[in-house]
Design a protein around this motif. Sequence first.
Motif, PDB file in Angstrom:
ATOM      1  N   VAL A 113      42.135  44.176  44.995  1.00 56.24           N
ATOM      2  CA  VAL A 113      41.526  42.845  45.070  1.00 56.24           C
ATOM      3  C   VAL A 113      40.543  42.674  43.918  1.00 56.24           C
ATOM      4  CG1 VAL A 113      39.984  41.358  46.423  1.00 56.24           C
ATOM      5  CG2 VAL A 113      41.865  42.555  47.554  1.00 56.24           C
ATOM      6  N   GLN A 114      39.756  43.714  43.619  1.00 51.70           N
ATOM      7  CA  GLN A 114      38.794  43.643  42.509  1.00 51.70           C
ATOM      8  C   GLN A 114      39.494  43.379  41.178  1.00 51.70           C
ATOM      9  OE1 GLN A 114      35.362  43.791  42.559  1.00 51.70           O
ATOM     10  NE2 GLN A 114      35.643  43.628  44.761  1.00 51.70           N
ATOM     11  N   LYS A 115      40.717  43.906  41.035  1.00 53.11           N
ATOM     12  CA  LYS A 115      41.485  43.699  39.804  1.00 53.11           C
ATOM     13  C   LYS A 115      42.273  42.391  39.826  1.00 53.11           C
ATOM     14  CE  LYS A 115      42.208  46.339  36.756  1.00 53.11           C
ATOM     15  NZ  LYS A 115      41.609  46.411  35.418  1.00 53.11           N
ATOM     16  N   GLY A 116      42.278  41.703  40.979  1.00 54.92           N
ATOM     17  CA  GLY A 116      42.981  40.434  41.080  1.00 54.92           C
ATOM     18  C   GLY A 116      44.402  40.543  41.612  1.00 54.92           C
ATOM     19  N   ALA A 117      44.823  41.737  42.016  1.00 55.31           N
ATOM     20  CA  ALA A 117      46.176  41.954  42.543  1.00 55.31           C
ATOM     21  C   ALA A 117      46.170  41.783  44.064  1.00 55.31           C
ATOM     22  CB  ALA A 117      46.676  43.338  42.145  1.00 55.31           C
ATOM     23  N   PRO A 150      39.148  38.048  44.620  1.00 55.13           N
ATOM     24  CA  PRO A 150      38.639  38.801  43.467  1.00 55.13           C
ATOM     25  C   PRO A 150      37.346  38.195  42.943  1.00 55.13           C
ATOM     26  CG  PRO A 150      40.583  37.527  42.857  1.00 55.13           C
ATOM     27  CD  PRO A 150      40.387  37.351  44.336  1.00 55.13           C
ATOM     28  N   PRO A 151      36.537  39.012  42.293  1.00 57.12           N
ATOM     29  CA  PRO A 151      35.279  38.496  41.754  1.00 57.12           C
ATOM     30  C   PRO A 151      35.530  37.518  40.610  1.00 57.12           C
ATOM     31  CG  PRO A 151      35.641  40.723  40.992  1.00 57.12           C
ATOM     32  CD  PRO A 151      36.738  40.411  41.969  1.00 57.12           C
ATOM     33  N   VAL A 152      34.611  36.606  40.452  1.00 59.58           N
ATOM     34  CA  VAL A 152      34.700  35.637  39.362  1.00 59.58           C
ATOM     35  C   VAL A 152      34.217  36.331  38.101  1.00 59.58           C
ATOM     36  CG1 VAL A 152      33.874  33.410  38.515  1.00 59.58           C
ATOM     37  CG2 VAL A 152      34.303  33.746  40.949  1.00 59.58           C
ATOM     38  N   THR A 153      35.023  36.281  37.050  1.00 60.92           N
ATOM     39  CA  THR A 153      34.635  36.917  35.797  1.00 60.92           C
ATOM     40  C   THR A 153      33.781  35.980  34.968  1.00 60.92           C
ATOM     41  OG1 THR A 153      36.625  36.152  34.681  1.00 60.92           O
ATOM     42  CG2 THR A 153      36.739  38.310  35.755  1.00 60.92           C
ATOM     43  N   THR A 154      33.166  36.506  33.950  1.00 66.66           N
ATOM     44  CA  THR A 154      32.269  35.730  33.101  1.00 66.66           C
ATOM     45  C   THR A 154      33.008  34.585  32.419  1.00 66.66           C
ATOM     46  OG1 THR A 154      31.026  37.736  32.705  1.00 66.66           O
ATOM     47  CG2 THR A 154      30.586  35.896  31.233  1.00 66.66           C
ATOM     48  N   ALA A 155      34.208  34.814  31.948  1.00 67.51           N
ATOM     49  CA  ALA A 155      34.974  33.766  31.274  1.00 67.51           C
ATOM     50  C   ALA A 155      35.277  32.619  32.234  1.00 67.51           C
ATOM     51  CB  ALA A 155      36.274  34.340  30.724  1.00 67.51           C
ATOM     52  N   LYS A 159      33.962  28.777  31.784  1.00 67.28           N
ATOM     53  CA  LYS A 159      34.938  27.691  31.787  1.00 67.28           C
ATOM     54  C   LYS A 159      34.527  26.617  32.792  1.00 67.28           C
ATOM     55  CE  LYS A 159      39.891  26.897  32.224  1.00 67.28           C
ATOM     56  NZ  LYS A 159      41.188  27.501  32.536  1.00 67.28           N
ATOM     57  N   LYS A 160      34.070  27.036  33.965  1.00 66.16           N
ATOM     58  CA  LYS A 160      33.635  26.083  34.979  1.00 66.16           C
ATOM     59  C   LYS A 160      32.389  25.326  34.514  1.00 66.16           C
ATOM     60  CE  LYS A 160      35.513  28.431  39.006  1.00 66.16           C
ATOM     61  NZ  LYS A 160      35.204  29.144  40.248  1.00 66.16           N
ATOM     62  N   LEU A 161      31.491  26.036  33.845  1.00 67.04           N
ATOM     63  CA  LEU A 161      30.265  25.397  33.389  1.00 67.04           C
ATOM     64  C   LEU A 161      30.545  24.361  32.310  1.00 67.04           C
ATOM     65  CD1 LEU A 161      27.782  28.395  33.237  1.00 67.04           C
ATOM     66  CD2 LEU A 161      27.834  26.551  34.907  1.00 67.04           C
ATOM     67  N   THR A 162      31.482  24.650  31.426  1.00 70.43           N
ATOM     68  CA  THR A 162      31.787  23.702  30.345  1.00 70.43           C
ATOM     69  C   THR A 162      32.650  22.559  30.854  1.00 70.43           C
ATOM     70  OG1 THR A 162      33.688  25.025  29.651  1.00 70.43           O
ATOM     71  CG2 THR A 162      31.603  25.414  28.529  1.00 70.43           C
TER      72      THR A 162
END
Length: 166
Positions: A113-117, A150-155, A159-162
């Motif tokens: 899950v942490q890796k997004g799988a 999965p955790p939200v990554t920095t990218a 992207k959400k902020l912009t």
Amino acid sequence: MRVSSVALAATLAVVCMSTSLSGQKPDDQIDARSMQLLNQGKAARAAGDVDGATDLIETAAAVDPRNRGAFVTLAQIADSRGLPGKAIRLYREALLLEPNDLSALSGQGEALVQKGAVNLARQNLAKIRKLCKTTCGEATELSAAIAKGPPVTTAQVEKKLTATPE
């Protein structure tokens, strides 16, 4: 002449097989030195010496590669350090030794899950539910991790902020 050479070859084959079989340990007997190193590593981890614990537990796995507990503990350490890829690999090593290990299945699912799988984690959850006839803690923990996602990554955050209007 023909019979004696065949008999000699058969005798050699039997001798080779019997000596190789008598030299092997049963799978359920793990080397005592490996277990001792694993226990020392767990104690070092509990005392806060994670690097020392890792060294001791890796040595335990090297002394006896059938020590499933060493792989599970190393995977837990890797997961606590934020290394889910390494944790997945170590849990896989443990599952190769015992495919029905509930803690390894659950831990691997959480690392997936942490890796997004998430789909692979759901497969682990299905295996756990199949093994547990009733509700078990491993299934509950993994389903909570899957529900959280999965955790939200920095990218993704950037992207959400912009994308939000100002």
